[in-house]
Scaffold this motif. Structure first.
Motif, mmCIF file in Angstrom:
data_model
loop_
_atom_site.group_PDB
_atom_site.id
_atom_site.type_symbol
_atom_site.label_atom_id
_atom_site.label_comp_id
_atom_site.label_asym_id
_atom_site.label_seq_id
_atom_site.Cartn_x
_atom_site.Cartn_y
_atom_site.Cartn_z
ATOM 1 N N GLY A 288 42.614 18.770 11.255
ATOM 2 C CA GLY A 288 43.746 17.852 11.292
ATOM 3 C C GLY A 288 43.745 16.896 10.113
ATOM 4 O O GLY A 288 44.805 16.592 9.543
ATOM 5 N N VAL A 289 42.562 16.412 9.724
ATOM 6 C CA VAL A 289 42.464 15.519 8.568
ATOM 7 C C VAL A 289 42.863 16.266 7.293
ATOM 8 O O VAL A 289 43.601 15.740 6.451
ATOM 9 C CB VAL A 289 41.035 14.951 8.435
ATOM 10 C CG1 VAL A 289 40.917 14.069 7.194
ATOM 11 C CG2 VAL A 289 40.649 14.164 9.683
ATOM 12 N N LYS A 298 48.045 12.034 1.858
ATOM 13 C CA LYS A 298 47.256 10.882 2.280
ATOM 14 C C LYS A 298 46.331 11.280 3.423
ATOM 15 O O LYS A 298 46.525 12.303 4.081
ATOM 16 C CB LYS A 298 48.163 9.738 2.744
ATOM 17 C CG LYS A 298 49.079 9.177 1.651
ATOM 18 C CD LYS A 298 49.920 8.037 2.200
ATOM 19 C CE LYS A 298 50.822 7.461 1.110
ATOM 20 N NZ LYS A 298 51.655 6.336 1.625
ATOM 21 N N TYR A 299 45.344 10.421 3.645
ATOM 22 C CA TYR A 299 44.436 10.636 4.765
ATOM 23 C C TYR A 299 44.923 9.844 5.972
ATOM 24 O O TYR A 299 45.610 8.820 5.821
ATOM 25 C CB TYR A 299 43.017 10.207 4.405
ATOM 26 C CG TYR A 299 42.370 11.082 3.362
ATOM 27 C CD1 TYR A 299 41.769 12.288 3.723
ATOM 28 C CD2 TYR A 299 42.347 10.708 2.021
ATOM 29 C CE1 TYR A 299 41.165 13.101 2.764
ATOM 30 C CE2 TYR A 299 41.749 11.513 1.054
ATOM 31 C CZ TYR A 299 41.166 12.710 1.447
ATOM 32 O OH TYR A 299 40.587 13.510 0.503
ATOM 33 N N PRO A 300 44.553 10.267 7.182
ATOM 34 C CA PRO A 300 44.911 9.477 8.365
ATOM 35 C C PRO A 300 44.277 8.090 8.300
ATOM 36 O O PRO A 300 43.227 7.899 7.687
ATOM 37 C CB PRO A 300 44.328 10.286 9.527
ATOM 38 C CG PRO A 300 44.093 11.645 8.974
ATOM 39 C CD PRO A 300 43.815 11.473 7.517
ATOM 40 N N THR A 301 44.938 7.121 8.932
ATOM 41 C CA THR A 301 44.344 5.795 9.038
ATOM 42 C C THR A 301 43.194 5.855 10.033
ATOM 43 O O THR A 301 42.985 6.870 10.708
ATOM 44 C CB THR A 301 45.389 4.773 9.505
ATOM 45 O OG1 THR A 301 45.924 5.204 10.771
ATOM 46 C CG2 THR A 301 46.523 4.674 8.500
ATOM 47 N N SER A 323 58.113 19.140 13.609
ATOM 48 C CA SER A 323 57.042 20.137 13.785
ATOM 49 C C SER A 323 55.759 19.720 13.069
ATOM 50 O O SER A 323 54.653 19.958 13.576
ATOM 51 C CB SER A 323 57.511 21.503 13.269
ATOM 52 O OG SER A 323 57.780 21.460 11.887
ATOM 53 N N GLU A 324 55.871 19.089 11.908
ATOM 54 C CA GLU A 324 54.694 18.600 11.188
ATOM 55 C C GLU A 324 54.021 17.479 11.959
ATOM 56 O O GLU A 324 52.783 17.454 12.089
ATOM 57 C CB GLU A 324 55.092 18.117 9.792
ATOM 58 C CG GLU A 324 55.533 19.223 8.855
ATOM 59 C CD GLU A 324 56.116 18.696 7.552
ATOM 60 O OE1 GLU A 324 56.240 19.475 6.590
ATOM 61 O OE2 GLU A 324 56.467 17.491 7.501
ATOM 62 N N LEU A 328 50.115 17.465 13.590
ATOM 63 C CA LEU A 328 49.089 16.474 13.267
ATOM 64 C C LEU A 328 48.653 15.686 14.490
ATOM 65 O O LEU A 328 47.459 15.404 14.670
ATOM 66 C CB LEU A 328 49.600 15.539 12.172
ATOM 67 C CG LEU A 328 49.905 16.208 10.817
ATOM 68 C CD1 LEU A 328 50.400 15.171 9.816
ATOM 69 C CD2 LEU A 328 48.679 16.931 10.274
ATOM 70 N N LEU A 329 49.592 15.325 15.344
ATOM 71 C CA LEU A 329 49.227 14.567 16.550
ATOM 72 C C LEU A 329 48.387 15.407 17.506
ATOM 73 O O LEU A 329 47.524 14.875 18.210
ATOM 74 C CB LEU A 329 50.482 14.054 17.256
ATOM 75 C CG LEU A 329 51.242 12.938 16.537
ATOM 76 C CD1 LEU A 329 52.500 12.547 17.327
ATOM 77 C CD2 LEU A 329 50.357 11.714 16.334
#
Length: 388
Positions: A288-289, A298-301, A323-324, A328-329
């Motif tokens: 996921g990252v 970008k990277y997740p917070t 869909s994106e 990710l979620l």
């Protein structure tokens, strides 16, 4: 073993009298009277090792696994194997020949905590190019990583036949070094590739699918990877991914748990940070990252500190399609029981609606062909695949 003596022994037991054992010795070489008197001592108990049998003279090159595992065979005398070598047996067979006799070193391509990686040429295999990892035994022992290195080569040898995993044809040890040979991948790291280029969506979808196929295969084989990151994903000349570096991998049955704190912090699942038992779903968090990095640049917070908080860790001010965002979620859910953690589930979500994973598995989709149609940077990226 320093004195060369030949002794023939004949033992006759008298079962009908109390006179005990009658022993007859024929001494061929009596250069040591002390040694002869010791053998003639009738008061000593009979050894479980028959002196009538000549000592086994087994060289280190012909050392067999049975000698290490079977109690009877382990009693045989052999040419000594040093403790430094025995630590890595039987996973790493002994071969004291210099590696230069087998492979011609072309150049050094990487350095790690335990040693170096070289690009080498094998004349025995028809001039094939390989990557040769040379590791220091002393450093491995100092870091208490003997079992880790053993599992690394066992896992890579068992799983290296997969399309998107780097194969390892052989490995061995000398007195002070370990040697691991893997196929050479010419395209460089996915990390450097992402730093230079914004990938088209069609290529992002292909790469996520390839990585997911590799992870799913490892999990079904009873392996947890634990260090999934772009630095450990190489690109071949076609642009396809190859998963490398199994240094933190571990045999773990599907559904099992482990608790070792390890990995790369930026890609590490929250349950590992919370020092909780974790399973194979931690690899899907890492995916996921990587997916977030490819889709948003970008990277997740930082993920929530408390378990009951909502994910909410996607980068801000980034436009995502439904869909994106759904993809990710699902991958970045802090609850591992709710997180997307299987290839079958990945195939059913909206992001991959109508997508043919069999074509991905059979490598019918070539990244260079996709770039030709969708990317204005096609020429630069293709050159990167070939010469990086």
């Amino acid at each position: 073993m320093g004195n060369k003596q030949t002794v023939e022994k004949t033992v006759v037991e008298n079962s009908t009298s109390n006179k005990g054992k009658q022993v007859k010795f024929q001494e061929i070489n009596n250069s040591s009277s002390f040694f002869t008197k010791s053998l003639l001592s009738l008061n000593s108990q009979r050894s479980t090792y028959s002196v009538s049998r000549p000592w086994s003279r087994v060289s280190r090159k012909r050392w067999k696994e049975s000698t290490l595992t079977l109690p009877y065979d382990s009693s045989k005398t052999a040419w000594p194997v040093s403790q430094l070598e025995s630590y890595f047996l039987p996973v790493f067979p002994i071969d004291s020949r210099p590696h230069e006799q087998k492979y011609k070193v072309i150049e050094e391509i990487a350095r790690g905590a335990f040693g170096k990686v070289f690009k080498v040429l094998s004349e025995e295999s028809g001039g094939n190019i390989y990557a040769l990892k040379v590791l220091s035994k002393s450093k491995i022992i100092k870091e208490n990583a003997i079992q880790q290195v053993k599992e690394e080569v066992q896992i890579q040898s068992a799983c290296g036949h997969h399309t998107f995993i780097v194969s390892s044809p052989c490995h061995w040890q000398s007195r002070k070094k370990l040697y691991i040979v893997t196929e050479f991948i010419s395209g460089g790291e996915l990390h450097n590739f992402l730093e230079e280029y914004a990938l088209p969506k069609v290529l992002i979808k292909l790469y996520i699918a390839q990585i997911a196929l590799a992870i799913d295969f490892l999990h079904n084989a009873g392996v947890i990877y634990r260090d999934l990151k772009p630095e450990n994903i190489l690109l071949d000349a076609r642009g396809d991914i190859k998963l490398v570096d199994f240094g933190l991998s571990k045999w773990l049955t599907y559904g099992g748990k482990t608790s070792t704190l390890c990995g790369t912090p930026r890609y590490m699942a929250p349950e590992i940070f919370h020092l909780q038992p974790y399973g194979h779903s931690c690899d899907w968090w890492s995916l996921g990252v990587i997916a977030c990095r490819m889709i948003t640049s970008k990277y997740p917070t930082s993920f929530p500190v408390k378990e009951n908080e909502s994910p909410g860790n996607l980068p801000e001010d980034v436009e995502l399609t439904p869909s994106e965002k759904d993809l990710l979620l699902r991958l970045l859910d802090v609850d591992p029981s709710r997180r997307l953690h299987s290839l079958r589930t990945l195939q059913t979500i909206a992001f991959y609606k109508g997508y043919n994973f069999e074509d991905v598995k059979n490598k019918k989709l070539k990244p260079n062909d996709l770039l030709q149609e969708f990317s204005p940077q096609k020429k630069q990226i293709e050159e990167n695949f070939e010469t990086f």
